[in-house]
Design a protein around this motif. Structure first.
Motif, short mmCIF file in Angstrom:
data_model
loop_
_atom_site.label_atom_id
_atom_site.label_comp_id
_atom_site.label_asym_id
_atom_site.label_seq_id
_atom_site.Cartn_x
_atom_site.Cartn_y
_atom_site.Cartn_z
N ARG A 230 7.01 -4.73 3.75
CA ARG A 230 6.56 -3.38 4.12
C ARG A 230 5.61 -3.40 5.32
NH1 ARG A 230 7.86 -3.30 -1.16
NH2 ARG A 230 8.54 -1.33 -2.10
N GLY A 231 5.35 -4.60 5.85
CA GLY A 231 4.46 -4.71 7.00
C GLY A 231 3.02 -4.39 6.67
N ILE A 232 2.58 -4.70 5.45
CA ILE A 232 1.23 -4.37 5.00
C ILE A 232 0.42 -5.66 4.88
CG2 ILE A 232 -0.14 -3.35 3.13
CD1 ILE A 232 2.39 -1.79 2.35
N PRO A 233 -0.78 -5.71 5.47
CA PRO A 233 -1.63 -6.90 5.28
C PRO A 233 -1.91 -7.09 3.79
CG PRO A 233 -2.52 -5.48 7.01
CD PRO A 233 -1.42 -4.71 6.34
N ASP A 234 -1.87 -8.36 3.34
CA ASP A 234 -2.12 -8.55 1.92
C ASP A 234 -3.62 -8.67 1.65
OD1 ASP A 234 -3.04 -11.24 2.08
OD2 ASP A 234 -1.01 -12.01 1.97
N TRP A 235 -3.98 -8.82 0.40
CA TRP A 235 -5.37 -8.72 -0.05
C TRP A 235 -6.25 -9.88 0.39
CZ3 TRP A 235 -0.93 -9.28 -2.74
CH2 TRP A 235 -0.74 -10.48 -3.45
N ASP A 236 -5.66 -10.97 0.90
CA ASP A 236 -6.49 -12.07 1.40
C ASP A 236 -7.11 -11.73 2.76
OD1 ASP A 236 -6.11 -13.66 -0.81
OD2 ASP A 236 -4.32 -14.62 0.00
N ASP A 237 -6.54 -10.73 3.44
CA ASP A 237 -7.11 -10.24 4.70
C ASP A 237 -7.95 -9.01 4.34
OD1 ASP A 237 -7.73 -9.46 7.23
OD2 ASP A 237 -5.67 -9.30 7.94
N GLU A 238 -9.12 -9.25 3.76
CA GLU A 238 -9.89 -8.16 3.16
C GLU A 238 -10.33 -7.11 4.17
OE1 GLU A 238 -13.35 -7.73 -0.28
OE2 GLU A 238 -12.73 -9.69 0.46
N ASP A 239 -10.54 -7.52 5.43
CA ASP A 239 -10.97 -6.55 6.44
C ASP A 239 -9.88 -5.53 6.76
OD1 ASP A 239 -13.46 -7.72 6.65
OD2 ASP A 239 -12.91 -9.01 8.34
N ASP A 240 -8.62 -5.98 6.71
CA ASP A 240 -7.51 -5.09 7.07
C ASP A 240 -6.77 -4.53 5.86
OD1 ASP A 240 -7.92 -5.39 9.80
OD2 ASP A 240 -6.67 -7.19 9.91
N PHE A 241 -7.01 -5.10 4.70
CA PHE A 241 -6.30 -4.63 3.51
C PHE A 241 -6.79 -3.26 3.08
CE2 PHE A 241 -5.90 -4.62 -1.25
CZ PHE A 241 -4.53 -4.44 -1.27
N ASP A 242 -5.87 -2.33 2.97
CA ASP A 242 -6.17 -0.94 2.59
C ASP A 242 -5.42 -0.62 1.30
OD1 ASP A 242 -6.31 1.81 2.27
OD2 ASP A 242 -6.13 2.24 4.41
N ALA A 244 -5.21 2.00 -0.58
CA ALA A 244 -4.53 3.30 -0.61
C ALA A 244 -3.25 3.28 0.21
CB ALA A 244 -5.48 4.39 -0.09
N LEU A 245 -3.32 2.67 1.39
CA LEU A 245 -2.12 2.56 2.23
C LEU A 245 -1.07 1.70 1.54
CD1 LEU A 245 -0.57 2.95 4.86
CD2 LEU A 245 -1.78 0.96 5.79
N ALA A 246 -1.50 0.57 0.96
CA ALA A 246 -0.56 -0.32 0.29
C ALA A 246 0.13 0.39 -0.86
CB ALA A 246 -1.30 -1.56 -0.22
N ALA A 247 -0.63 1.11 -1.67
CA ALA A 247 -0.07 1.78 -2.84
C ALA A 247 0.88 2.90 -2.44
CB ALA A 247 -1.19 2.32 -3.73
N THR A 248 0.52 3.69 -1.44
CA THR A 248 1.37 4.83 -1.07
C THR A 248 2.53 4.41 -0.18
OG1 THR A 248 -0.22 5.37 0.71
CG2 THR A 248 -0.43 6.56 -1.37
N ALA A 249 2.46 3.22 0.42
CA ALA A 249 3.64 2.69 1.10
C ALA A 249 4.65 2.26 0.05
CB ALA A 249 3.26 1.50 1.98
N TRP A 250 4.17 1.84 -1.11
CA TRP A 250 5.01 1.40 -2.21
C TRP A 250 5.52 2.60 -3.00
CZ3 TRP A 250 4.10 -4.07 -3.85
CH2 TRP A 250 5.02 -4.49 -4.82
N GLU A 251 4.60 3.51 -3.35
CA GLU A 251 4.93 4.69 -4.14
C GLU A 251 4.33 5.91 -3.45
OE1 GLU A 251 6.76 5.15 -6.72
OE2 GLU A 251 7.16 3.12 -7.39
N PRO A 252 5.02 6.47 -2.45
CA PRO A 252 4.44 7.59 -1.68
C PRO A 252 4.33 8.86 -2.52
CG PRO A 252 6.72 7.22 -1.04
CD PRO A 252 6.35 6.08 -1.95
N PHE A 253 3.30 9.64 -2.22
CA PHE A 253 3.20 10.97 -2.82
C PHE A 253 4.40 11.79 -2.36
CE2 PHE A 253 -1.35 9.79 -2.89
CZ PHE A 253 -1.63 10.04 -4.22
N ALA A 254 4.95 12.60 -3.27
CA ALA A 254 6.10 13.44 -2.94
C ALA A 254 5.62 14.84 -2.57
CB ALA A 254 7.06 13.52 -4.13
N ILE A 255 6.25 15.41 -1.54
CA ILE A 255 5.90 16.74 -1.08
C ILE A 255 7.12 17.64 -1.24
CG2 ILE A 255 5.04 18.13 0.84
CD1 ILE A 255 3.09 16.00 -0.11
#
Length: 264
Positions: A230-242, A244-255
């Protein structure tokens, strides 16, 4: 032609019974169910059996621990399989395929491999024979393994908390919901995503972190692979790991069409 070993078209392609036919399945997992789409190509003989009502699409739902075994069948290539929380415990599996709905005759071995099945022979399939068979799928997705929701009488109404649970064999995050929240909204999509964000937020300090007890576990490897895809930094890169972004890239809120958040 009766035979103790009859032709079967396997999804993994290992069967040599059919000369050109292919069978594949797409499975989309849902919270308490799954959508299955069967796909058949270059299989005129099997398609003729379907068109004649001699064959039907089938998905078997199995839960070994509760002895659940249910078969969903029909003429449509798209199927919906559902189950309730009370029916399952532990691993749950889906077995998709095409089954003879009654005795079915394949004239002249249409589409069968001539080197194995004589083209002049008539092959007779008994009722219930798997004409095409998919690979068994586990319906326990990664997120279900990682995040588990429980009720907590210790929390104030409307509150949520999360903690890591780990032992020698597994690791997961227990998302605690206040009793009222658990009873009335635990299946709402926004609550599920909030719990996922909270769990992801614990990853940098969890046993799944680099050097942690479970850093090389199967679930850590699967998570890292999913993050990478998904092109998301993993949790070992704590400065860049987000989280909220990781979770919603996986399970986005539906509109919905009116612009409001939907609860599935």
């Amino acid at each position: 032609m009766q035979n103790s070993r009859l032709p079967v078209l396997l999804e993994d392609g290992s069967s040599l019974d059919w000369s050109e036919a292919h069978y594949s399945v797409e499975v989309t997992l849902r919270r308490q169910g799954a959508s299955i789409e069967h796909r058949l190509s270059d299989a005129a003989g099997l398609q003729a059996l379907i068109d004649a009502g001699c064959a039907e699409w089938v998905t078997e739902l199995r839960c070994p621990r509760t002895l659940l075994s249910r078969r969903i069948s029909g003429s449509s290539q798209r199927q919906e399989v559902t189950w309730s929380a009370d029916e399952i415990a532990g691993d749950v599996f889906l077995l998709p395929g095409l089954v003879a709905a009654r005795e079915a005759k394949l004239a002249h071995g249409l589409g069968l491999s001539g080197g194995i099945w004589p083209t002049t022979a008539e092959v007779v399939f008994p009722q219930g024979w798997w004409l095409a068979k998919g690979e068994i799928r586990s319906v326990k997705p990664l997120i279900v393994s990682l995040v588990r929701f429980v009720s907590s009488a210790d929390l104030k109404p409307g509150a949520m908390s999360v903690e890591e649970v780990s032992d020698a064999t597994e690791v997961y995050f227990r998302v605690k919901l206040a009793t009222d929240l658990y009873e009335h909204r635990r299946h709402d999509r926004d609550i599920q995503i909030a719990g996922l964000i909270a769990a992801f937020g614990r990853l940098p300090r969890s046993s799944l972190r680099a050097g942690g007890e479970h850093a090389d576990s199967q679930i850590a490897e699967r998570l890292r692979s999913e993050f990478e895809s998904r092109g998301i930094p993993d949790w070992d890169d704590e400065d860049d790991f987000d989280p909220a972004l990781a979770a919603t890239a996986w399970e986005p809120f539906a509109i919905d069409a009116q612009g409001s958040v939907e609860d599935d």
